[in-house]
Design a protein around this motif. Structure first.
Motif, mmCIF file in Angstrom:
data_model
loop_
_atom_site.group_PDB
_atom_site.id
_atom_site.type_symbol
_atom_site.label_atom_id
_atom_site.label_comp_id
_atom_site.label_asym_id
_atom_site.label_seq_id
_atom_site.Cartn_x
_atom_site.Cartn_y
_atom_site.Cartn_z
ATOM 1 N N ILE A 1 0.858 -1.186 0.000
ATOM 2 C CA ILE A 1 0.000 0.000 0.000
ATOM 3 C C ILE A 1 0.894 1.236 0.000
ATOM 4 O O ILE A 1 2.121 1.132 0.081
ATOM 5 N N ALA A 2 0.283 2.418 -0.078
ATOM 6 C CA ALA A 2 0.986 3.674 0.154
ATOM 7 C C ALA A 2 0.621 4.112 1.570
ATOM 8 O O ALA A 2 -0.412 4.745 1.784
ATOM 9 N N PRO A 3 1.428 3.735 2.580
ATOM 10 C CA PRO A 3 1.016 3.943 3.969
ATOM 11 C C PRO A 3 0.740 5.389 4.344
ATOM 12 O O PRO A 3 -0.187 5.665 5.113
ATOM 13 N N MET A 4 1.505 6.334 3.792
ATOM 14 C CA MET A 4 1.256 7.729 4.151
ATOM 15 C C MET A 4 -0.049 8.236 3.546
ATOM 16 O O MET A 4 -0.652 9.179 4.068
ATOM 17 N N GLU A 5 -0.502 7.628 2.467
ATOM 18 C CA GLU A 5 -1.813 7.978 1.935
ATOM 19 C C GLU A 5 -2.909 7.544 2.910
ATOM 20 O O GLU A 5 -3.889 8.265 3.122
ATOM 21 N N VAL A 6 -2.731 6.377 3.530
ATOM 22 C CA VAL A 6 -3.681 5.917 4.547
ATOM 23 C C VAL A 6 -3.630 6.836 5.761
ATOM 24 O O VAL A 6 -4.665 7.211 6.322
ATOM 25 N N VAL A 7 -2.423 7.232 6.171
ATOM 26 C CA VAL A 7 -2.277 8.138 7.309
ATOM 27 C C VAL A 7 -3.012 9.447 7.041
ATOM 28 O O VAL A 7 -3.804 9.926 7.865
ATOM 29 N N ARG A 8 -2.753 10.045 5.877
ATOM 30 C CA ARG A 8 -3.377 11.338 5.568
ATOM 31 C C ARG A 8 -4.898 11.224 5.504
ATOM 32 O O ARG A 8 -5.617 12.116 5.968
ATOM 33 N N ALA A 9 -5.397 10.135 4.932
ATOM 34 C CA ALA A 9 -6.841 9.938 4.860
ATOM 35 C C ALA A 9 -7.435 9.809 6.256
ATOM 36 O O ALA A 9 -8.498 10.373 6.554
ATOM 37 N N ALA A 10 -6.758 9.082 7.132
ATOM 38 C CA ALA A 10 -7.267 8.901 8.497
ATOM 39 C C ALA A 10 -7.280 10.220 9.262
ATOM 40 O O ALA A 10 -8.209 10.488 10.034
ATOM 41 N N LEU A 11 -6.273 11.062 9.056
ATOM 42 C CA LEU A 11 -6.211 12.332 9.779
ATOM 43 C C LEU A 11 -7.325 13.280 9.363
ATOM 44 O O LEU A 11 -7.676 14.194 10.117
ATOM 45 N N PHE B 1 2.560 5.496 12.948
ATOM 46 C CA PHE B 1 3.295 4.833 11.863
ATOM 47 C C PHE B 1 4.722 5.356 11.841
ATOM 48 O O PHE B 1 4.969 6.561 11.992
ATOM 49 N N ASN B 2 5.663 4.463 11.641
ATOM 50 C CA ASN B 2 7.063 4.801 11.436
ATOM 51 C C ASN B 2 7.599 5.740 12.522
ATOM 52 O O ASN B 2 8.103 6.824 12.240
ATOM 53 N N LYS B 3 7.455 5.311 13.796
ATOM 54 C CA LYS B 3 7.981 6.038 14.948
ATOM 55 C C LYS B 3 7.348 7.412 15.112
ATOM 56 O O LYS B 3 7.935 8.310 15.734
ATOM 57 N N THR B 4 6.148 7.593 14.556
ATOM 58 C CA THR B 4 5.458 8.880 14.589
ATOM 59 C C THR B 4 4.008 8.672 15.012
ATOM 60 O O THR B 4 3.385 7.684 14.624
#
Length: 394
Positions: free
Chosen positions: A274-284, A294-297
């Motif tokens: 997947i594109a994990p940061m795309e999932v992060v941005r969508a969730a935010l 994700f990734n120590k953040t």
């Protein structure tokens, strides 16, 4: 009734790019709640358009305004899309008005002046200006989405849906300092090495805990998130996926444990495929989200979703953790997460070209899968800056 007043000035938009048929909507927003909105119908780019958005002060109790409200402008729709990335947002500080009488109070916003890039995104968001060629994302087929949600919520799917043993996701105890701008940018780099302390070694030996011995279910809003991810990336790795807590989770507070409504309010999504940061941005952007790791953040609502260091033993380099708010409304929220499937590329209907800052020596664009770029799109002599995410390499 209180009103938010201001002016939208389209003077920065070249005349050849302005289109009077594209109407806009301006809304007053408090967190994820739209307090009021109005439609704007620009007839000329040279004439600033005044707006006045009424809203009820009864929303806040004790006849006091909050410290700030947000004015959102976007492409016209039946309701402003708070999850969209094509909106212009402007925060209005109200600290000096906390004790002001709110009946017939007009709060000035000032003048909002969108640039060419923002106006281009409004045209794209309205559907008036099609992006030719390339890869487009469209809302998922509701039938396919419902079927995927039903499968994820089935007894068979839940039987082995334990999350990893070593995870510690306590957001109040394990939030560190805020990330710098450069550190935030580095999060978009997709080549993430998995830490030895992460779940790669533990994910194959999951054991049911006492949490799963009593009735439980995954929050419907998280089932929809997972279903959208599965439809977007059907061949993704799911070995680090998980919902219900194992025994180590059961022995401490965790969103992976069922709450008093028997709801599990956290999900882990494997980063591979997947594109994990795309999932992060969508969730935010989703109103139900409480925090993401994700990734120590960690991005938590408590800190306005500002990226901060995550200090837990598990650095979350192998999966994305999403927790929702501990409320029945968040659990049952049926709004989509905008992680949409990839549609078939459309045929190019005009002379289109993309240019991106930073080219390789051979002149070819140095695109990285999963990263988002601000690109200049040229079509029929008109240029628009658009944020595009690279979904696959060709």
């Amino acid at each position: 009734m209180t009103t938010m007043t201001g002016t939208l000035d389209l003077g920065r938009i070249p005349d050849e790019q302005f289109d009077p048929h594209v109407h806009l909507r301006v809304a007053v927003v408090f967190y994820d709640q739209v307090l009021g909105s109005a439609i704007l119908k620009p007839v000329s780019r040279t004439v600033p358009l005044a707006f006045s958005v009424p809203f009820s002060p009864a929303q806040f109790g004790f006849r006091r305004l909050p410290a700030a409200l947000t004015v959102v402008v976007g492409a016209d729709a039946a309701a402003i899309d708070l999850l969209g990335t094509d909106t212009l947002r402007h925060e209005v500080a109200l600290a000096g008005l906390l004790n002001a009488p709110m009946e017939a109070l007009a709060i000035p916003v000032g003048t909002l002046r969108p640039g060419i890039a923002q106006y281009g995104r409004w045209l794209v968001g309205s559907g008036f200006f099609p992006v030719p060629g390339g890869v487009a994302c469209t809302p998922p087929d509701e039938g396919a989405l419902d079927a995927e949600i039903a499968e994820l919520g089935s007894e068979d799917a839940r039987r082995n849906d334990y999350t990893i043993e070593s995870e510690d996701d306590n957001p109040g105890r394990l939030v560190g300092t805020a990330l710098s701008v450069d550190e935030e940018r580095a999060l978009d780099v997709m080549e993430i090495s998995t830490d030895a302390a992460d779940d790669r070694g533990a994910r194959e030996v999951r054991v049911a805990g006492s949490c799963s011995s009593r009735p439980w279910h995954v929050a419907p809003s998280l089932l929809r998130l997972r279903a959208e991810i599965n439809l977007r990336w059907p061949d993704r790795d799911k070995r680090s996926d998980g919902t219900i807590g194992d025994q180590s989770h059961c022995e401490r507070p965790s969103d992976h444990n069922p709450n008093e409504r028997s709801s599990v309010n956290a999900v882990d999504i494997d980063k591979d495929g997947i594109a994990p940061m795309e999932v992060v941005r969508a969730a935010l952007l989703h109103p139900s989200t409480n925090y993401v790791i994700f990734n120590k953040t960690i991005w938590s609502r408590q800190y306005g979703f500002r990226a901060r260091q995550y200090t837990g033993a598990n650095p979350h380099t192998a999966h994305v953790h999403v927790s929702i708010l501990p409320s029945a409304a968040a659990e049952q929220d049926s709004r989509g997460w905008r992680i949409w499937p990839v549609a078939a590329p459309k045929a190019v209907t005009g002379a289109a070209a993309l240019s991106v800052d930073g080219l390789r020596a051979d002149g070819a664009p140095a695109f990285d899968v999963g990263r988002t770029y601000e690109v200049l799109l040229t079509l029929d002599g008109k240029q628009f800056e658009v944020a595009l995410t690279v979904l696959r390499a060709h």
